[in-house]
Design a protein around this motif. Structure first.
Motif, PDB file in Angstrom:
ATOM      1  N   LEU A 112     -40.698  53.870  47.207  1.00  0.00           N
ATOM      2  CA  LEU A 112     -41.595  54.082  46.074  1.00  0.00           C
ATOM      3  C   LEU A 112     -41.347  55.441  45.426  1.00  0.00           C
ATOM      4  N   ILE A 113     -41.209  56.497  46.246  1.00  0.00           N
ATOM      5  CA  ILE A 113     -40.938  57.826  45.697  1.00  0.00           C
ATOM      6  C   ILE A 113     -39.605  57.827  44.953  1.00  0.00           C
ATOM      7  N   GLY A 114     -38.587  57.209  45.549  1.00  0.00           N
ATOM      8  CA  GLY A 114     -37.298  57.115  44.873  1.00  0.00           C
ATOM      9  C   GLY A 114     -37.394  56.346  43.567  1.00  0.00           C
ATOM     10  N   ALA A 115     -38.114  55.230  43.599  1.00  0.00           N
ATOM     11  CA  ALA A 115     -38.271  54.417  42.385  1.00  0.00           C
ATOM     12  C   ALA A 115     -38.993  55.195  41.292  1.00  0.00           C
ATOM     13  N   ALA A 116     -39.983  56.017  41.668  1.00  0.00           N
ATOM     14  CA  ALA A 116     -40.716  56.807  40.678  1.00  0.00           C
ATOM     15  C   ALA A 116     -39.800  57.838  40.025  1.00  0.00           C
ATOM     16  N   VAL A 117     -38.985  58.524  40.827  1.00  0.00           N
ATOM     17  CA  VAL A 117     -38.031  59.486  40.268  1.00  0.00           C
ATOM     18  C   VAL A 117     -37.016  58.767  39.379  1.00  0.00           C
ATOM     19  N   GLY A 118     -36.483  57.643  39.870  1.00  0.00           N
ATOM     20  CA  GLY A 118     -35.513  56.881  39.085  1.00  0.00           C
ATOM     21  C   GLY A 118     -36.097  56.332  37.805  1.00  0.00           C
ATOM     22  N   ALA A 119     -37.367  55.899  37.851  1.00  0.00           N
ATOM     23  CA  ALA A 119     -38.025  55.377  36.649  1.00  0.00           C
ATOM     24  C   ALA A 119     -38.185  56.472  35.610  1.00  0.00           C
ATOM     25  N   GLY A 120     -38.569  57.672  36.058  1.00  0.00           N
ATOM     26  CA  GLY A 120     -38.679  58.786  35.121  1.00  0.00           C
ATOM     27  C   GLY A 120     -37.340  59.119  34.499  1.00  0.00           C
ATOM     28  N   PHE A 121     -36.300  59.170  35.336  1.00  0.00           N
ATOM     29  CA  PHE A 121     -34.949  59.434  34.836  1.00  0.00           C
ATOM     30  C   PHE A 121     -34.560  58.400  33.784  1.00  0.00           C
ATOM     31  N   ALA A 122     -34.772  57.120  34.108  1.00  0.00           N
ATOM     32  CA  ALA A 122     -34.380  56.035  33.205  1.00  0.00           C
ATOM     33  C   ALA A 122     -35.168  56.074  31.904  1.00  0.00           C
ATOM     34  N   ALA A 123     -36.483  56.312  31.997  1.00  0.00           N
ATOM     35  CA  ALA A 123     -37.333  56.285  30.809  1.00  0.00           C
ATOM     36  C   ALA A 123     -36.981  57.411  29.843  1.00  0.00           C
ATOM     37  N   PHE A 124     -36.833  58.618  30.361  1.00  0.00           N
ATOM     38  CA  PHE A 124     -36.531  59.753  29.488  1.00  0.00           C
ATOM     39  C   PHE A 124     -35.113  59.664  28.943  1.00  0.00           C
TER      40      PHE A 124
ATOM     41  N   ILE B 135     -31.605  64.639  45.262  1.00  0.00           N
ATOM     42  CA  ILE B 135     -32.118  65.982  45.551  1.00  0.00           C
ATOM     43  C   ILE B 135     -33.609  66.052  45.246  1.00  0.00           C
ATOM     44  N   ILE B 136     -34.021  65.501  44.112  1.00  0.00           N
ATOM     45  CA  ILE B 136     -35.433  65.554  43.730  1.00  0.00           C
ATOM     46  C   ILE B 136     -36.269  64.615  44.609  1.00  0.00           C
ATOM     47  N   VAL B 137     -35.719  63.462  44.961  1.00  0.00           N
ATOM     48  CA  VAL B 137     -36.422  62.574  45.895  1.00  0.00           C
ATOM     49  C   VAL B 137     -36.642  63.302  47.218  1.00  0.00           C
ATOM     50  N   TYR B 138     -35.626  64.006  47.687  1.00  0.00           N
ATOM     51  CA  TYR B 138     -35.739  64.798  48.919  1.00  0.00           C
ATOM     52  C   TYR B 138     -36.875  65.819  48.814  1.00  0.00           C
ATOM     53  N   VAL B 139     -36.958  66.520  47.687  1.00  0.00           N
ATOM     54  CA  VAL B 139     -38.006  67.528  47.498  1.00  0.00           C
ATOM     55  C   VAL B 139     -39.391  66.894  47.587  1.00  0.00           C
ATOM     56  N   PHE B 140     -39.577  65.759  46.948  1.00  0.00           N
ATOM     57  CA  PHE B 140     -40.890  65.104  46.966  1.00  0.00           C
ATOM     58  C   PHE B 140     -41.208  64.537  48.351  1.00  0.00           C
TER      59      PHE B 140
END
Length: 355
Positions: free
Chosen positions: A225-237, A206-211
């Motif tokens: 890349l956009i998906g990986a950035a969202v996933g990286a944030g999810f994983a890191a936090f 959903i958030i990847v779609y928004v971006f």
């Protein structure tokens, strides 16, 4: 920006491919099926690649050990601006040879080591939050930079990537927790693990779609890349939260073990799963005429989206207990997800060739 169907398709103009993206490869796979197609061929056909799969693993590492200057790193980091985004005719058709991700990784490892010295040698508790954050962010950020380097279009700036990582990663956690508030938390049996995979991958998608909607004109590699950035944030936090929880409940050694284990497993988890969802959104949007909420019911999106959902579910399922001392199941799932990632990179580079 409204990308609903108005006769203009920002996701590509190859009508034949849009109408039937797997047709060419299906004929090829049928021929191979009669002569014994490999499991990679079957995955390649399922994903919808119309060319033979090129699992060019070596290019991900060949330039890592080479000498690179600061100027080369800066050249990568200034991508995506009005002045540095190349015209489509100037985009390289060759496989990218990423290396900067390794330097980001080692820089974070160095910072983590120095913070460990502060905590252990000097017993300075003020540096403990930094240790947790740096340790939890190291591999997700390095993997995200890898996808930045793989984006041959060079059309998304580091500023946008970092913003997506921070805001998108936190927003995906909120989206996931919101969905959990409706479906509840389940035990990680096979059904519960699948529900967990469905909920968390949906929250990130959903958030990847928004971006993607906000950024507009994108391609497969850019969407990954956009998906990986969202996933990286999810994983890191998420990892930093687990580390803090384990520190409070079980102590220092358990926390450190979790940081190292989750870092080791990160390349096969949230970052790559969300990257596949990003590609799925763009591939579906190409044939649907644009990116709208209806894309989540699109057959081509669902066909690809089920991959991260299934991999996530298997990762959390009781099957993970098989060979757990060797992390057998996560290792196999990591190999599988990177086969899909490499196939999608193939498809992304084919887009470049057609531009």
């Amino acid at each position: 920006m409204n990308n609903t169907h108005t006769g203009y398709n920002p996701y590509g103009t190859d009508d034949d491919y849009a109408a039937n993206p797997g047709a060419g490869h299906r004929h090829q796979s049928e021929d191979k099926g009669r002569h014994g197609a490999s499991w990679v061929d079957h995955i390649n056909d399922y994903v919808g690649n119309d060319k033979p799969a090129d699992l060019n693993w070596r290019v991900l590492f060949t330039d890592v050990m080479k000498h690179h200057t600061t100027a080369e790193a800066e050249e990568i980091f200034i991508c995506g601006t009005a002045r540095t985004t190349p015209a489509s005719g100037l985009v390289s058709r060759d496989w990218p040879h990423p290396w900067l991700y390794s330097r980001v990784f080692f820089a974070f490892v160095m910072a983590f080591t120095l913070l460990w010295v502060c905590c252990v040698v000097f017993q300075n508790v003020n540096t403990l939050p930094g240790l947790i954050v740096v340790g939890s962010f190291t591999v997700p950020l390095a993997t995200m930079v890898l996808f930045l380097e793989l984006n041959a279009w060079r059309n998304i700036s580091v500023y946008e990537v970092i913003k997506t990582f921070l805001v998108g990663g936190c927003a995906s956690l909120v989206a996931t927790l919101t969905i959990y508030s409706f479906v509840g938390i389940h035990d990680l049996d096979f059904i519960g693990a699948f529900i967990t995979g469905l909920v968390e991958e949906t929250g990130k998608a959903i958030i990847v779609y928004v971006f993607l909607r906000r950024l507009g004109h994108l391609r497969i590699l850019s969407a990954m890349l956009i998906g990986a950035a969202v996933g990286a944030g999810f994983a890191a936090f998420e990892s930093s939260g687990y580390a803090m929880q384990l520190l409070l409940e079980n102590g220092w050694e358990t926390m450190m073990g979790a940081i190292f284990l989750r870092g080791f497993l990160t390349p096969g988890g949230h970052v790559t799963w969300a990257a596949i969802s990003g590609a799925a959104l763009v591939i579906a949007a190409r044939s649907a005429g644009g990116l709208s909420l209806g894309i989540f019911g699109n057959r081509k999106f669902l066909r690809l989206f089920i991959i991260p959902v299934a991999l996530h579910g298997l990762w959390d399922s009781p099957l993970a207990a098989i060979g757990s001392s060797l992390f057998l199941v996560p290792t196999i799932l990591t190999a599988l997800v990177w086969v899909v990632i490499m196939i999608l990179i193939n498809m992304g580079l084919s887009e470049v060739s057609r531009s």
